[in-house]
Design an enzyme around this catalytic site. Structure first.
Site, mmCIF file in Angstrom:
data_model
loop_
_atom_site.group_PDB
_atom_site.id
_atom_site.type_symbol
_atom_site.label_atom_id
_atom_site.label_comp_id
_atom_site.label_asym_id
_atom_site.label_seq_id
_atom_site.Cartn_x
_atom_site.Cartn_y
_atom_site.Cartn_z
ATOM 1 N N GLN A 175 0.784 -1.147 -0.337
ATOM 2 C CA GLN A 175 -0.291 -0.174 -0.083
ATOM 3 C C GLN A 175 0.790 1.456 0.244
ATOM 4 O O GLN A 175 1.753 1.256 0.374
ATOM 5 C CB GLN A 175 -1.096 -0.330 1.417
ATOM 6 C CG GLN A 175 0.037 -0.218 2.859
ATOM 7 C CD GLN A 175 -0.912 -0.821 3.780
ATOM 8 O OE1 GLN A 175 -2.064 -0.343 3.775
ATOM 9 N NE2 GLN A 175 -0.234 -0.875 4.838
ATOM 10 N N HIS A 202 -10.328 4.387 18.409
ATOM 11 C CA HIS A 202 -9.838 3.289 19.688
ATOM 12 C C HIS A 202 -10.151 3.555 21.118
ATOM 13 O O HIS A 202 -10.168 1.827 21.112
ATOM 14 C CB HIS A 202 -8.035 3.597 19.593
ATOM 15 C CG HIS A 202 -7.211 3.726 17.893
ATOM 16 N ND1 HIS A 202 -7.157 4.747 17.114
ATOM 17 C CD2 HIS A 202 -7.366 3.002 17.235
ATOM 18 C CE1 HIS A 202 -6.927 3.871 16.379
ATOM 19 N NE2 HIS A 202 -6.629 3.339 15.751
ATOM 20 N N ASP A 223 -0.487 0.433 13.687
ATOM 21 C CA ASP A 223 -0.023 1.835 14.540
ATOM 22 C C ASP A 223 -0.120 1.721 15.302
ATOM 23 O O ASP A 223 0.739 2.724 16.162
ATOM 24 C CB ASP A 223 -1.243 3.001 13.707
ATOM 25 C CG ASP A 223 -2.450 2.766 13.949
ATOM 26 O OD1 ASP A 223 -2.933 1.464 15.392
ATOM 27 O OD2 ASP A 223 -3.507 3.405 13.596
ATOM 28 N N ASP A 242 0.230 -7.801 11.317
ATOM 29 C CA ASP A 242 0.061 -6.744 10.505
ATOM 30 C C ASP A 242 0.778 -7.157 9.476
ATOM 31 O O ASP A 242 1.489 -7.900 9.259
ATOM 32 C CB ASP A 242 -0.375 -6.014 11.019
ATOM 33 C CG ASP A 242 -0.970 -4.350 9.737
ATOM 34 O OD1 ASP A 242 -1.498 -3.843 10.590
ATOM 35 O OD2 ASP A 242 -0.158 -3.865 8.719
ATOM 36 N N ASP A 266 0.138 -12.005 6.493
ATOM 37 C CA ASP A 266 -1.373 -12.311 6.179
ATOM 38 C C ASP A 266 -2.248 -12.621 6.932
ATOM 39 O O ASP A 266 -1.679 -13.942 7.429
ATOM 40 C CB ASP A 266 -1.881 -13.182 4.616
ATOM 41 C CG ASP A 266 -2.924 -12.501 4.489
ATOM 42 O OD1 ASP A 266 -3.672 -11.611 3.832
ATOM 43 O OD2 ASP A 266 -3.924 -13.579 4.364
ATOM 44 N N ALA A 267 -3.011 -11.877 7.279
ATOM 45 C CA ALA A 267 -4.098 -12.613 8.644
ATOM 46 C C ALA A 267 -4.092 -13.892 8.202
ATOM 47 O O ALA A 267 -4.803 -14.609 8.960
ATOM 48 C CB ALA A 267 -5.019 -11.507 9.188
ATOM 49 N N ASP A 313 -9.178 -4.903 13.102
ATOM 50 C CA ASP A 313 -9.525 -3.661 12.496
ATOM 51 C C ASP A 313 -8.337 -3.890 11.085
ATOM 52 O O ASP A 313 -7.610 -2.769 11.065
ATOM 53 C CB ASP A 313 -8.354 -2.487 13.371
ATOM 54 C CG ASP A 313 -8.632 -0.616 12.860
ATOM 55 O OD1 ASP A 313 -9.463 -1.381 11.997
ATOM 56 O OD2 ASP A 313 -8.219 -0.649 13.627
#
Ligand SMILES: Cc1cc2nc3c(=O)[nH]c(=O)nc-3n(C[C@H](O)[C@H](O)[C@H](O)COP(=O)(O)OP(=O)(O)OC[C@H]3O[C@@H](n4cnc5c(N)ncnc54)[C@H](O)[C@@H]3O)c2cc1C
Lengths: 494, 533
Positions: free
Chosen positions: A230, A260, A284, A304, A338-339, A356
């Site tokens: 990305q 959050h 983040d 992530d 990758d989740a 999320d």
């Protein structure tokens, strides 16, 4: 000739507006940018007027040359500024030089015109007519700019378009007075070349805009990087930081605590001594920051995809301030994978799972909102545990939101949906999933700014414009969510 | 107010495209197409023509020998294994799989032939049992099978490149005139009638296995004419519809409108009635390696019984049963197995060479369509045109090929630019022998040029993005259901066992080359054999 006064005046003001708008787009703080740009521009016009006295002979051909130059400089200024913004440190120097150059050239126009026309029209008449047309042009420009040009043409094309007009004036004048002008041919051909260049610029504007992403961000870009997954852009405005992934706002430091806190506490706050937590997405570290507020937590696994994000939020000092060093906590384990791939052969169970992910805007992301994925989550959730899914905006994408809820139900969860208002996002929604009903005595940590026993209750109730609509559910072999989501956001942003 | 997913998506896309370009350019390296010719073991197979084998040097005894390790042979073996272990399966290839073979590279596994299985009909009990064993069916809900969601073809499934646009689904509609769309609709409605119809004998008009379809002459009459004739009789003339039906015939049979039996053509649309608790009835099961995944499930407990690199070259009847002679590629020796029965899970053009017995039919009635399959690897990705994104099945309107299948479609992770696509082309337009000879003579470079020519329609930049092209020619890819073949005498006679010890099981005996039929032929033969051993 008087028509050209009108055109010239319009063009002149447009360049000024373009420069001002661009400066406030790119640098932020529009009041300062606008007034300094306008001031500089007017001052430069003064310089131009002063310089006009040094032009003695061949006034017509001077006028034409200057028109050509104004057209080129003004026409290309927006494009040049766009492209240079990201590459150059001294962006302001270039910006103001261009403004001064354009202003000076524009300042030359009227004095020259007056001198050209002084033998043809009586002086008082001339002054009156020239200034009338000048001011009408100015009014015209200032109405045209915000109402028609920016919405329909955009900044870049507007600037090319008016460059084109300027050069056309040069061409028309050259044509009309060809017998009075020395080197007429040369001037006329230069005009043709300039027209061609500006035309090409106009046609390529879209590409240029695409090349330069700066237009899309309201604030100053302080970090931009393309990872394999990305485009990561961090901007800094007068009072906040913003993170964008592929152009989509992830948070604004002004109100991210709302998002959050709402993501974490309604679920985690009702668990009895949660120990093992899984965070999917959320590189983040903001969600982790909230989770760390529970002293019973022993271990947090953060999965992530993109190590560029987790690295940024681990290493950058200002960002570390935002997440309160959460990613450096000894309790956390960061996994960049990758989740979906990761979860398939995961055996550990978790008391709380936060999901999320970016919104389901394409089929790749849509897979992370399917029954198959949620069943994998069910498998690794402890019996008395709970999970939470960020589920887009129940106001903008109402059907999509309830599809997420239905998909969780279909996957075996008991669900509870809620929503909250985050100023920079709007109404935002979440869905909790449980294996068994969880009674509510909350144990919220101290010091929360948004969530409390009394503020959390209303979040579970939906006003009529956001209540449940859809019972379809999303599967790998029938991704209804992606299409629904696309349509709802397109309708909204249209 | 700025929304989370705000107005910039369009720009981001433009940006992605402009970022992709330099990447593509820098990846432009000369690529080397590699050619594989024919099926699993071309050289070995061709020794059947010369028949220059030495006398056997070893001899052994078993109950049953299965010749051929395609889906039919493996299905027979799977079924036998439930009652006995005294059998041997001989496969000439280095591996079992036959036309359902698959391969793999560093990016993905991919199919070389068969690549999907539609949801089976609910009365196809043995197939459903097998899928349950393989965990492709994970359970039942309201008496309906629940399919493993990892194997149901993921969305987006199918797209068609038509009028410079990728439309959703394969039935042409984008930019198709009203009149043509109407014709397509009424054709599909007609096919739907056939799907729900019962024959005068009370059986389903069209079903799988083919054998169980109604014998009502009013239905079988369609086997006497071509699909082309059928369309003409029903006044269908829309070029869009004709293309679509031709595409379907090519897809399932490797044949054209003018040499496909209308019965077979209708069967394509009207025989699949699978139901499921968690998928639509037109859903399909698929895997990166295609039906090779099913092959691996079939052979799971069969390792001790399978011999690969084993070319059967003679089947001789004797007093106690049969003798099978085979050539073992590894030791380069000939061997003999004495058995009580043999299942020939080989296509009839092979069986013909192994058997002296007169089976009472003309082998020439069995015609096979040649196919070309190419696996194409790209590391830089495909540059996309407007419309639907990359899907599982990607077809080009008007093309002779069947387009390509995305091997990574069943991957759950984020999509990456690296791709393996499997390009399918049945060879049409002449008699199979001519086409087969021509196919073998065509060089890998020539094939590559032809493939890229076709792929440039939707992907003009394809040449710059390709890393390699692997080509595989199936000389005898699929049995062709030409008119009067499926319900003619030759096919039914070919299925008859010889002297109750030589049994036959190959998809060509069904007249339609699909997994379900191969699977059915296999367990049917195994059942018959178990009656005698
Ligand atoms: C390009 C292509 C695409 C296809 N796509 C699909 C699809 O998507 N879905 C689908 O259902 N079907 C598809 N099919 C049809 C496919 O052929 C069948 O599904 C099925 O795999 C056929 O199995 P089989 O056992 O009947 O035949 P085969 O696969 O032909 O098996 C015969 C086996 O016998 C072996 N053999 C031959 N001679 C000898 C010998 N003398 N000694 C020892 N062994 C021997 C061969 O090596 C082979 O392994 C496709 C076919 C092709 C060619």
């Amino acid at each position: 000739m008087l028509i050209s006064v009108f055109v010239v005046a319009t063009c002149g003001l447009i360049y000024e507006l373009v420069a001002g708008t661009l400066a406030s787009y790119l640098l932020g703080d529009s009041v300062t940018q606008f007034s300094t740009i306008i001031g500089t521009y007017l001052f430069a016009m003064g310089i131009g007027s002063y310089l006009s006295r040094f032009l003695k002979n061949n006034l017509l051909s001077w006028f034409i040359t200057i028109e050509l130059m104004v057209g080129m400089v003004g026409g290309f200024s927006a494009g040049v500024l766009f492209i240079l913004f990201e590459q150059v440190i001294y962006f302001r120097v270039i910006l103001y030089s261009l403004v001064i150059l354009t202003g000076t050239l524009v300042g030359l126009e009227l004095p020259l015109l007056m001198r050209i026309l002084k033998d043809r029209i009586e002086f008082s008449d001339l002054v009156s007519r020239i200034f009338t047309f000048d001011y009408i042009g100015a009014l015209f420009a200032s109405l045209l700019f915000p109402l028609i040009l920016i919405p329909y043409l955009g900044l870049l094309r507007t600037s090319f378009f008016f460059g084109f007009l300027n050069v056309s004036v040069a061409w028309v004048v050259a044509h009309r007075f060809q017998h009075d002008i020395k080197g007429y041919k040369k001037l006329k051909w230069s005009a043709v070349v300039c027209l061609a260049l500006l035309g090409t610029g106009f046609a390529l504007s879209e590409k240029l805009t695409a090349l330069s992403e700066t237009l899309t961000y309201p604030d100053k870009i302080v970090y931009a990087k393309s990872s394999p997954y990305q485009r990561i852009v961090l901007t800094r405005g007068t009072n906040d930081w913003r993170l964008f992934l592929n152009g989509n706002l992830q948070f604004s430091s002004l109100d991210e605590y709302r998002y959050h806190e709402a993501l974490i506490h309604p679920g985690l706050g009702r668990l009895d001594h949660p120990e093992n937590v899984l965070v999917l997405g959320g590189g983040d570290g903001m969600a982790v920051r909230e989770i760390l507020k529970y002293p019973s937590i022993k271990k947090i696994t953060l999965v992530d995809l993109d190590n560029a994000v987790t690295d940024l939020f681990r290493s950058n000092a200002s960002l570390r301030n935002l997440n309160q060093q959460s990613l450096l906590s000894p309790k956390i384990q960061v996994i960049n994978q990758d989740a979906f791939v990761w979860i398939r052969d995961q055996q550990e169970t978790f008391d709380f799972i936060t999901v999320d992910f970016p919104d389901p805007s394409n089929y790749s992301l849509g897979k992370l909102y399917t029954t198959t994925f949620y069943r994998e989550l069910y498998r690794i959730l402890s019996p008395a545990g709970c999970l939470v899914i960020q589920s887009t905006s129940p106001f903008v994408a109402r059907k999509s939101f309830w599809i997420v809820d239905a998909t969780l139900k279909k996957s075996g969860f008991l669900t509870q949906a809620y929503h909250c208002y985050v100023p920079s996002f709007g109404e935002w929604g979440f869905v909790l999933g449980f294996k068994q009903k969880l009674d509510v005595p909350y144990h919220f940590p101290a010091g929360l700014k948004f969530i409390s026993e009394s503020t959390v209750q209303p979040l579970y109730s939906f006003p009529p414009d956001m209540t449940v609509t859809e019972s379809a559910y999303n599967t790998l072999n029938n991704q209804v969510l992606v299409n629904t989501f696309e349509k709802e956001w397109a309708d909204y942003t249209r | 107010m700025i929304t989370r997913r705000n107005f910039v998506t369009r720009m981001a896309q433009g940006m992605a495209a402009s970022l992709a370009w330099p990447a593509l350019q820098s990846c432009k390296a000369p690529f080397h197409p590699v050619a594989h010719l024919s099926g699993p073991n071309f050289k070995l197979g061709h020794r059947l023509r010369a028949m220059n084998f030495k006398a056997p040097t070893a001899e052994e005894q078993t109950d049953v020998v299965i010749i051929g390790g395609g889906v039919a042979g493996l299905s027979a073996a799977r079924y036998l294994k439930k009652s006995t272990s005294t059998f041997v399966l001989l496969e000439l290839g280095e591996e079992t799989g036959g036309n359902a073979m698959g391969g793999s590279n560093s990016i993905s596994a991919y199919p070389w032939g068969a690549h999907y299985l539609p949801l089976p009909n609910d009365h196809d009990a043995e197939l459903i049992t097998f899928l349950r064993e393989a965990n492709a069916i994970t359970g039942y809900e309201n008496n309906l099978p629940v399919y493993n969601e990892y194997f149901l073809c993921f969305d987006p499934k199918e797209r068609l490149f038509i009028n410079q646009y990728w439309q959703d689904g394969l039935v042409p509609h984008e930019g198709v005139p009203e009149k043509d769309r109407g014709e397509i609709e009424s054709f599909l409605a007609l096919m739907h009638d056939f799907k729900t119809k019962k024959g005068s004998d009370g059986r389903e008009a069209f079903t799988i296995p083919v054998e169980e379809s109604s014998q009502d002459p009013e239905l079988l009459k369609w086997d006497a004419i071509t699909m082309e004739e059928f369309l003409r009789q029903h006044h269908f003339s829309s070029p869009y519809l004709l293309w679509y039906v031709a595409y379907c015939c090519a897809d399932d049979f490797g044949s054209s409108l003018n040499d496909t039996s209308a019965w077979a053509g209708i069967h394509y649309f009207a025989s699949r009635k699978g139901k499921s608790a968690n998928a639509a009835s037109d859903a399909v099961l698929t895997w990166p390696e295609g039906n090779f995944w099913l092959v691996k499930q079939l052979r799971q407990n069969l390792e001790p019984n399978i011999r690969t690199g084993a070319l059967a070259y003679d089947v001789i009847e004797n007093a106690g049963g049969v003798e099978i002679l085979y050539f073992d590629d590894k030791s380069q020796t000939s061997r003999k197995i004495k058995a009580r029965a043999v299942i020939m899970a080989t296509p009839q053009f092979v069986s013909q060479r192994l058997l002296k017995a007169d089976r009472g039919f003309d082998y020439k009635t069995f015609q096979y369509a040649p196919w070309m399959v190419a696996n194409i690897t790209t590391t830089a990705g495909l540059v996309e045109r407007k419309g639907e994104p990359l899907s599982w099945d990607n077809v080009f309107y008007g093309s002779q090929s069947l387009g390509y299948v995305n091997a990574l479609n069943q991957r759950v992770g984020m999509s990456s630019p690296e791709k393996v696509i499997t390009y399918y082309q049945p060879l049409l337009g002449a008699d199979p022998v001519t086409l087969r000879t021509r196919a073998y003579k065509t060089t890998a470079e020539e094939w590559t040029t032809a493939i890229l020519n076709d792929l440039t329609k939707p992907h003009p930049e394809i040449e710059e993005t390709i890393k390699d092209v692997n080509i595989w020619i199936w000389g005898h890819g699929m049995i062709k259901p030409v008119p009067n073949f499926i319900w003619g005498d030759h096919r039914s006679r070919a299925a008859n066992p010889v002297d109750n010890r030589i049994f036959f099981a190959h998809s060509d005996l069904s007249g339609i080359s699909i997994f379900e039929e191969a699977f059915y032929q296999g367990h049917k033969a195994a059942r018959a054999v178990l009656n005698i051993v």
